[in-house]
Design an enzyme around this catalytic site. Sequence first.
Site, PDB file in Angstrom:
ATOM      1  N   CYS A  38     -42.942  24.137  41.328  1.00 32.91           N
ATOM      2  CA  CYS A  38     -41.994  23.036  41.141  1.00 32.91           C
ATOM      3  C   CYS A  38     -42.718  21.791  40.616  1.00 32.91           C
ATOM      4  O   CYS A  38     -43.016  21.729  39.432  1.00 32.91           O
ATOM      5  CB  CYS A  38     -41.219  22.784  42.422  1.00 32.91           C
ATOM      6  SG  CYS A  38     -39.648  21.980  42.112  1.00 32.91           S
ATOM      7  N   HIS A  52     -39.104  27.872  43.574  1.00 34.27           N
ATOM      8  CA  HIS A  52     -39.917  28.021  44.792  1.00 34.27           C
ATOM      9  C   HIS A  52     -39.989  29.496  45.182  1.00 34.27           C
ATOM     10  O   HIS A  52     -39.189  29.949  46.011  1.00 34.27           O
ATOM     11  CB  HIS A  52     -39.313  27.209  45.933  1.00 34.27           C
ATOM     12  CG  HIS A  52     -39.451  25.735  45.752  1.00 34.27           C
ATOM     13  ND1 HIS A  52     -40.590  25.054  46.126  1.00 34.27           N
ATOM     14  CD2 HIS A  52     -38.621  24.818  45.209  1.00 34.27           C
ATOM     15  CE1 HIS A  52     -40.446  23.767  45.842  1.00 34.27           C
ATOM     16  NE2 HIS A  52     -39.259  23.596  45.270  1.00 34.27           N
ATOM     17  N   GLU A  84     -41.962  30.898  47.053  1.00 28.18           N
ATOM     18  CA  GLU A  84     -42.390  31.096  48.447  1.00 28.18           C
ATOM     19  C   GLU A  84     -41.244  31.475  49.378  1.00 28.18           C
ATOM     20  O   GLU A  84     -41.460  32.132  50.388  1.00 28.18           O
ATOM     21  CB  GLU A  84     -43.103  29.831  48.969  1.00 28.18           C
ATOM     22  CG  GLU A  84     -42.253  28.566  49.102  1.00 28.18           C
ATOM     23  CD  GLU A  84     -42.244  27.678  47.857  1.00 28.18           C
ATOM     24  OE1 GLU A  84     -42.460  28.211  46.752  1.00 28.18           O
ATOM     25  OE2 GLU A  84     -42.007  26.462  47.999  1.00 28.18           O
TER      26      GLU A  84
HETATM   27  N1  GLN Z   1     -40.020  15.896  42.403  1.00 28.24           N
HETATM   28  C1  GLN Z   1     -39.697  16.957  41.513  1.00 28.24           C
HETATM   29  C2  GLN Z   1     -38.225  17.010  41.163  1.00 28.24           C
HETATM   30  O1  GLN Z   1     -37.417  16.484  41.873  1.00 28.24           O
HETATM   31  C3  GLN Z   1     -40.170  18.283  42.051  1.00 28.24           C
HETATM   32  C4  GLN Z   1     -39.440  18.720  43.264  1.00 28.24           C
HETATM   33  C5  GLN Z   1     -40.159  19.777  44.034  1.00 28.24           C
HETATM   34  O2  GLN Z   1     -41.354  19.974  43.854  1.00 28.24           O
HETATM   35  N2  GLN Z   1     -39.449  20.457  44.932  1.00 28.24           N
HETATM   36  O3  GLN Z   1     -37.850  17.598  40.182  1.00 28.24           O
END
Ligand code: GLN
Length: 545
Positions: free
Chosen positions: A392, A521, A523
């Site tokens: 992400c 994600h 994970e």
């Molecule tokens: N801050 C970033 C966004 O909002 C990544 C979010 C995250 O890593 N879950 O897109």
Amino acid sequence: MDLDQQVPKFIFVVGGVMSSVGKGVTSASITAILKTRGYNVTNIKCDMYVNIDAGTMRPTEHGEVFIGEDGIEADQDLGNYERFTGNKMTGANYVTTGQVYQEVIRKERNLEYGGEDVEVVPHVPEEIIRRIMVAQEKAEADITIIEIGGTVGEYQVLLFLEAARIMKVRYPHDVAFVLVSYLPLPAHIGEMKTKPTQYAVRTLNGAGIQANFIIARGPERLDQRRRDKLTEVCNLVEGTVIAAPDCDSIYDVPLLFHEQELDVKLLEILGLELREAHMEPWRDLSSRIKSFDKEIKIAVVGKYFATGAFTLSDSYISVIEAAKHAAWKLGVKPILEWVDSENFEKDPTSIENLSAYDAILVPGGFGSRGIEGIVMAITYAREHKVPYFGLCYGMQLACVEFARNIMGKSTANTIEVDPNTSDPIIILNPNQAKNIREEKYGATMRLGAYDCTLVSGSKSFEAYGIEDISERHRHRYEFNNVYKDAMHAAGLEIVGMNTESDLVEIVELKDHPFFVGVQFHPEFKSRPLSPHPLFLAFVQAGMSS
Ligand code: GLN
């Protein structure tokens, strides 16, 4: 007692003495052992918070925000349920005080109570019961395990306990209670003390509930003398105080419970037939976790929170578990260490400390603190050909790093950090910009499962072995497609796309052993018995680096 397979059964798991001693793992482990006996079991987590979901809670205080397929932002315990059982959790499996009150008030405004006085009791517990029933029906569960957050003495937990009590009165043969309690072992006394647990049982009695089982958590295994004592003082029957000492791995807990026949006894109390158990996968896993010849050292680079490494492990529990699952499968011992990216900013020469690691992982995150240090770590991974996995924010920042250092756009950034950057590599779509303008933060990110099409021949494609995948998301910002072709041509290849919305989901560096950034994600979908393909590929690359 007659065996009655048709009626749904319910097990409430409550906590005594103190929280954070393993109600989630207990609930997940009970689900696992009953599932291996052929029952369809589902889980619910009741959180006492007035928050509608965990999306607005600070992970350093509440732990990781776990994302379901449907986009629910939930308590991290739902992650345990998924990992231990393979069941997919949705919004139906997560109940908060906020949701309950919101629905009661909505019904009242719509005259759905038909002019009745709407009161905290019974309307609030009834709404809790309704939600439990909805989750049971949705899963068509034979057994529903409801974990009530917090501990029994807390005022905020009372309405959930009242709902549980009412259910026991309505379905006396179909509801059981498990109290997870802690038995301290004060160093100056040198023995485990049962008194706090006795008080917890009485407090539960005060709410009209008698525990059927006590899970006796503690640093050591409970001895027979104390088991007998607790049995007698707490109105239990023999064999229902289950020892639950600290284990090497949480995945030993299903075996621990199974050995003490918690599954057999629960089925007996609930009037369900004893089907054959299949504990082999858990035994295999447990033995695999214990013997290693080699280890892999992974640097998890991010901002460090003042509250310490303990808090960080809770904030990134799914990432940690996913790395462990993959390492265990590959027969190596995972060593994960937190590396504070702000140190790189303060002392750029300290970036060399990364040479101590076999692989580098940047997990998700928000905001601008520590970001430049993360970018430095990404440069290090790219240049030194250290396997890199960006999740992400870790993907977004890999794109920023590449734009700055390879594409010559020295001021490139995500607009989350620099809204006025001349090269906005990561941007907000108009809908998200509107959400922020209107301060609509709750449940408005891009959440839940989305499809992604992989480019064949890419490392990600090799890992998954299929072209079409689906992964869970939680982010507001996106890759800016204006840079797509140039970036791809310069060597940070776009190898995964959501074709429906034309969104970049995966980037991979050419000519690097493993440099993969994913907008999602992964994970959340890793399981101890079936690790995530990308984590497997990442750890594999780390082993050969
Ligand atoms: N801050 C970033 C966004 O909002 C990544 C979010 C995250 O890593 N879950 O897109």
